[in-house]
Design a protein around this motif. Structure first.
Motif, PDB file in Angstrom:
ATOM      1  N   LYS A 244      48.980 -16.977 -71.425  1.00 18.34           N
ATOM      2  CA  LYS A 244      48.992 -15.998 -72.530  1.00 18.34           C
ATOM      3  C   LYS A 244      49.065 -14.571 -71.980  1.00 18.34           C
ATOM      4  O   LYS A 244      48.361 -13.674 -72.446  1.00 18.34           O
ATOM      5  N   SER A 245      49.898 -14.380 -70.969  1.00 22.58           N
ATOM      6  CA  SER A 245      50.053 -13.023 -70.444  1.00 22.58           C
ATOM      7  C   SER A 245      51.470 -12.507 -70.696  1.00 22.58           C
ATOM      8  O   SER A 245      52.363 -13.272 -71.057  1.00 22.58           O
ATOM      9  N   GLU A 246      51.662 -11.227 -70.481  1.00 20.30           N
ATOM     10  CA  GLU A 246      52.936 -10.575 -70.801  1.00 20.30           C
ATOM     11  C   GLU A 246      54.011 -10.809 -69.763  1.00 20.30           C
ATOM     12  O   GLU A 246      55.185 -10.889 -70.062  1.00 20.30           O
ATOM     13  N   ALA A 247      53.588 -10.827 -68.492  1.00 18.87           N
ATOM     14  CA  ALA A 247      54.551 -10.924 -67.405  1.00 18.87           C
ATOM     15  C   ALA A 247      53.939 -11.695 -66.250  1.00 18.87           C
ATOM     16  O   ALA A 247      52.713 -11.857 -66.179  1.00 18.87           O
ATOM     17  N   ALA A 248      54.812 -12.177 -65.357  1.00 20.33           N
ATOM     18  CA  ALA A 248      54.301 -12.948 -64.212  1.00 20.33           C
ATOM     19  C   ALA A 248      55.284 -12.866 -63.065  1.00 20.33           C
ATOM     20  O   ALA A 248      56.482 -12.653 -63.269  1.00 20.33           O
ATOM     21  N   MET A 249      54.775 -13.017 -61.851  1.00 19.93           N
ATOM     22  CA  MET A 249      55.654 -13.196 -60.695  1.00 19.93           C
ATOM     23  C   MET A 249      54.904 -14.005 -59.648  1.00 19.93           C
ATOM     24  O   MET A 249      53.692 -14.208 -59.750  1.00 19.93           O
ATOM     25  N   VAL A 250      55.641 -14.498 -58.670  1.00 19.04           N
ATOM     26  CA  VAL A 250      55.009 -15.345 -57.657  1.00 19.04           C
ATOM     27  C   VAL A 250      55.430 -14.916 -56.262  1.00 19.04           C
ATOM     28  O   VAL A 250      56.564 -14.505 -56.046  1.00 19.04           O
ATOM     29  N   VAL A 251      54.494 -15.000 -55.322  1.00 13.57           N
ATOM     30  CA  VAL A 251      54.776 -14.706 -53.911  1.00 13.57           C
ATOM     31  C   VAL A 251      54.259 -15.868 -53.061  1.00 13.57           C
ATOM     32  O   VAL A 251      53.849 -16.900 -53.583  1.00 13.57           O
ATOM     33  N   ASN A 252      54.316 -15.657 -51.756  1.00 17.28           N
ATOM     34  CA  ASN A 252      54.007 -16.701 -50.780  1.00 17.28           C
ATOM     35  C   ASN A 252      52.632 -17.360 -50.879  1.00 17.28           C
ATOM     36  O   ASN A 252      52.480 -18.548 -50.731  1.00 17.28           O
ATOM     37  N   ASN A 253      51.601 -16.575 -51.064  1.00 18.06           N
ATOM     38  CA  ASN A 253      50.246 -17.117 -51.244  1.00 18.06           C
ATOM     39  C   ASN A 253      49.385 -16.059 -51.930  1.00 18.06           C
ATOM     40  O   ASN A 253      49.847 -14.930 -52.166  1.00 18.06           O
ATOM     41  N   ASN A 254      48.169 -16.419 -52.250  1.00 19.60           N
ATOM     42  CA  ASN A 254      47.336 -15.486 -53.003  1.00 19.60           C
ATOM     43  C   ASN A 254      46.941 -14.263 -52.174  1.00 19.60           C
ATOM     44  O   ASN A 254      46.754 -13.173 -52.717  1.00 19.60           O
ATOM     45  N   ALA A 255      46.815 -14.444 -50.862  1.00 17.24           N
ATOM     46  CA  ALA A 255      46.500 -13.291 -50.007  1.00 17.24           C
ATOM     47  C   ALA A 255      47.608 -12.240 -50.153  1.00 17.24           C
ATOM     48  O   ALA A 255      47.322 -11.041 -50.302  1.00 17.24           O
ATOM     49  N   ALA A 256      48.855 -12.691 -50.147  1.00 16.35           N
ATOM     50  CA  ALA A 256      49.986 -11.776 -50.319  1.00 16.35           C
ATOM     51  C   ALA A 256      49.970 -11.169 -51.721  1.00 16.35           C
ATOM     52  O   ALA A 256      50.294  -9.992 -51.911  1.00 16.35           O
ATOM     53  N   ALA A 257      49.570 -11.985 -52.702  1.00 21.72           N
ATOM     54  CA  ALA A 257      49.521 -11.490 -54.078  1.00 21.72           C
ATOM     55  C   ALA A 257      48.540 -10.324 -54.195  1.00 21.72           C
ATOM     56  O   ALA A 257      48.849  -9.274 -54.770  1.00 21.72           O
ATOM     57  N   VAL A 258      47.347 -10.503 -53.614  1.00 19.19           N
ATOM     58  CA  VAL A 258      46.325  -9.455 -53.683  1.00 19.19           C
ATOM     59  C   VAL A 258      46.818  -8.192 -52.978  1.00 19.19           C
ATOM     60  O   VAL A 258      46.690  -7.072 -53.478  1.00 19.19           O
ATOM     61  N   MET A 259      47.422  -8.399 -51.829  1.00 20.09           N
ATOM     62  CA  MET A 259      47.955  -7.283 -51.045  1.00 20.09           C
ATOM     63  C   MET A 259      49.018  -6.512 -51.834  1.00 20.09           C
ATOM     64  O   MET A 259      49.007  -5.284 -51.883  1.00 20.09           O
ATOM     65  N   LEU A 260      49.911  -7.271 -52.475  1.00 22.77           N
ATOM     66  CA  LEU A 260      50.994  -6.648 -53.242  1.00 22.77           C
ATOM     67  C   LEU A 260      50.449  -5.876 -54.446  1.00 22.77           C
ATOM     68  O   LEU A 260      50.883  -4.757 -54.734  1.00 22.77           O
TER      69      LEU A 260
END
Ligand SMILES: *Cc1c(COP(=O)(O)O)cnc(C)c1O
Length: 468
Positions: free
Chosen positions: A146-162
């Motif tokens: 139920k969110s407006e937008a989404a994207m995916v990267v290599n792992n969650n560590a990269a997600a937090v960094m990004l």
């Protein structure tokens, strides 16, 4: 004692060995150059072994046939895949050393097709122009969370960094002292923060953080308020955390975004399956978080990935951040992730078909039945050389998730008069298909929660080889 010189000169030459039938048959599994080099390496090690030995008894002497079978084993091991299937007898469902989550068999078809043929990875098929690899999972992620937008990267560590690099570079990020997590493999919130170019502002104490701690720390350099789910530890006793809703209300008043790193991304209420409460991604979004990050291969049960959901304005900026190119997700992962997410459209289907969820929610009775089935099989084939029993025990979720959760399970316990538990554990671990077990009080334990029924035959053969 034997004469070393005579012994060394009795070692056959590489050419002699290549003329031996057993050795030349190895050409079926490896090219000639690799075989020749392997023989050289093997003989070199054998010579060093002789030279280094103080005393050589006749027993230790390797006849030609022993050298030949030694070469056979060496070559087979060398040609075997280094990364391969192992049997997980530890009962730790999300075992980071054993690949964390197992991908559902239902998603494999598309994974194989997409990776062995061309795909529309970056093509918009409707318009016939360049598309984005993020489009393949954005809609379903938005629908599920139920969110407006989404994207995916290599792992969650990269997600937090990004997320931090996009939203908080050169500014301050406020985090509670009780939430400065370290995850195995040296992911630490303060370090990630430093790498992203944001400055960490710690507030509160280890056990208590109040809303006014955040309020006092906010200034014109504050870019983000961050909440981190303490996924792999709990602080209990005299404690207090600020509720997400209150944090969001405070931030809204000051026009500052709030982000949450959930760690393990849970998309359904697991308490109805008897598991402890774990905050879901939907709850986090519903509480007003602007951006939420979580892993693809923890409790979600998909491939390694970092998933970012939240407000479009922030996620659009993340897509343009140059780090995104460095963190980008690959097509095999995308195929497996899309398949896994689709299973979540029907919760029951997800629980039945996503191995992680199936294992976490499996009834103790069913696990016990499987333990009895395997133990009966084993008793009939190897009862002579060991004692085998089924016992009650507990398994863990693992992967830094639900740290306090102990799930009742059934284990098979084996001990032998012939070899120690350590030796048996090692032999099983060095089996062609390795079997990873646990040792407790001089017994080898295999937790049936994480063992598939089609792995029974592997276990039976390995135990025969190890014990008979
Ligand atoms: C596991 C975890 C991470 C890291 O996720 P990976 O997908 O392993 O990179 C980050 N934050 C929290 C809170 C976690 O639990």
């Amino acid at each position: 004692m034997l004469d070393k010189k005579a012994l060394l000169s009795s070692i056959p030459s590489v050419d002699e060995l290549l003329n031996n039938e057993e050795v030349s048959n190895l050409l079926d599994i490896c090219p000639r150059t690799v075989l020749v080099e392997s023989i050289r390496k093997y003989l070199k090690d054998y010579r060093s072994y002789i030279l280094a030995s103080k005393e050589i008894n006749k027993d230790e002497l390797k006849g030609n046939h022993i050298i030949i079978s030694g070469i056979g084993e060496y070559v087979k091991k060398r040609m075997d895949n280094h990364l391969k299937h192992v049997v997980n007898g530890t009962g730790v469902v999300l075992h980071t050393n054993l690949g964390r989550s197992c991908i559902s068999p239902l998603v494999l078809d598309n994974l194989v097709k997409v990776s062995s043929r061309y795909s529309n990875l970056e093509m918009d098929l409707d318009k016939g122009i360049r598309g984005s690899r993020y489009d393949h999972v954005e809609e379903i992620l938005c629908y599920l969370t139920k969110s407006e937008a989404a994207m995916v990267v290599n792992n969650n560590a990269a997600a937090v960094m990004l997320v931090l690099s996009t939203m908080a570079k050169e500014g301050e990020v406020i985090v509670s002292r009780g939430q400065l997590v370290e995850i195995g493999g040296s992911f630490r919130i303060p370090d990630v923060m430093a790498q992203s170019g944001a400055e960490l502002v710690e507030v509160g104490t280890t056990n208590k953080t109040h809303i006014w701690d955040y309020e006092k720390a906010i200034n014109e350099n504050t870019k983000v308020l961050m909440k981190v789910h303490t996924s792999n530890y709990r602080i209990c006793g005299f404690t207090q955390e600020v509720d997400s809703k209150d944090l969001v209300a405070l931030a809204r008043g000051k026009d500052i975004p709030v982000i949450e790193d959930l760690g393990s991304g849970v998309l359904m209420d697991l308490t109805k399956y008897g598991l402890p409460y774990e905050p879901t991604v939907q709850e986090s979004i519903a509480s007003g978080m602007d951006v939420v990050t979580f892993s693809g291969d923890k409790m979600l049960g998909g491939p390694q990935a970092g998933i970012i959901v939240g407000k479009k304005q922030y996620i659009e900026n993340m897509k343009k951040n140059p780090l995104t190119r460095a963190f980008r997700i690959d097509k095999m992962t995308l195929a497996a992730l899309e398949g896994t997410l689709k299973l979540y459209l029907d919760e029951e289907k997800a629980v039945r078909n996503i191995p992680v969820l199936k294992m976490l929610t499996e009834d103790k009775k069913d696990i016990e039945d499987r333990a009895v089935l395997l133990s009966n099989k084993l008793v009939s084939s190897i009862w002579r050389c060991c004692s085998i029993s089924v016992q009650e025990d507990y398994s863990e979720v693992g992967g830094g998730s639900m740290p306090l959760c102990r799930m009742p399970t059934a284990v098979i316990s084996i001990n032998s008069d012939k070899i120690t538990a350590n030796e048996l554990e090692e032999r099983l671990r060095n089996n062609e298909i390795p079997i990873i077990t646990r040792i407790y009080k001089d017994k080898v334990l295999m937790d049936m929660r994480t063992i598939w029924e089609d792995e029974f035959v592997i276990i039976e053969e390995a135990l025969k080889k190890a014990l008979l």
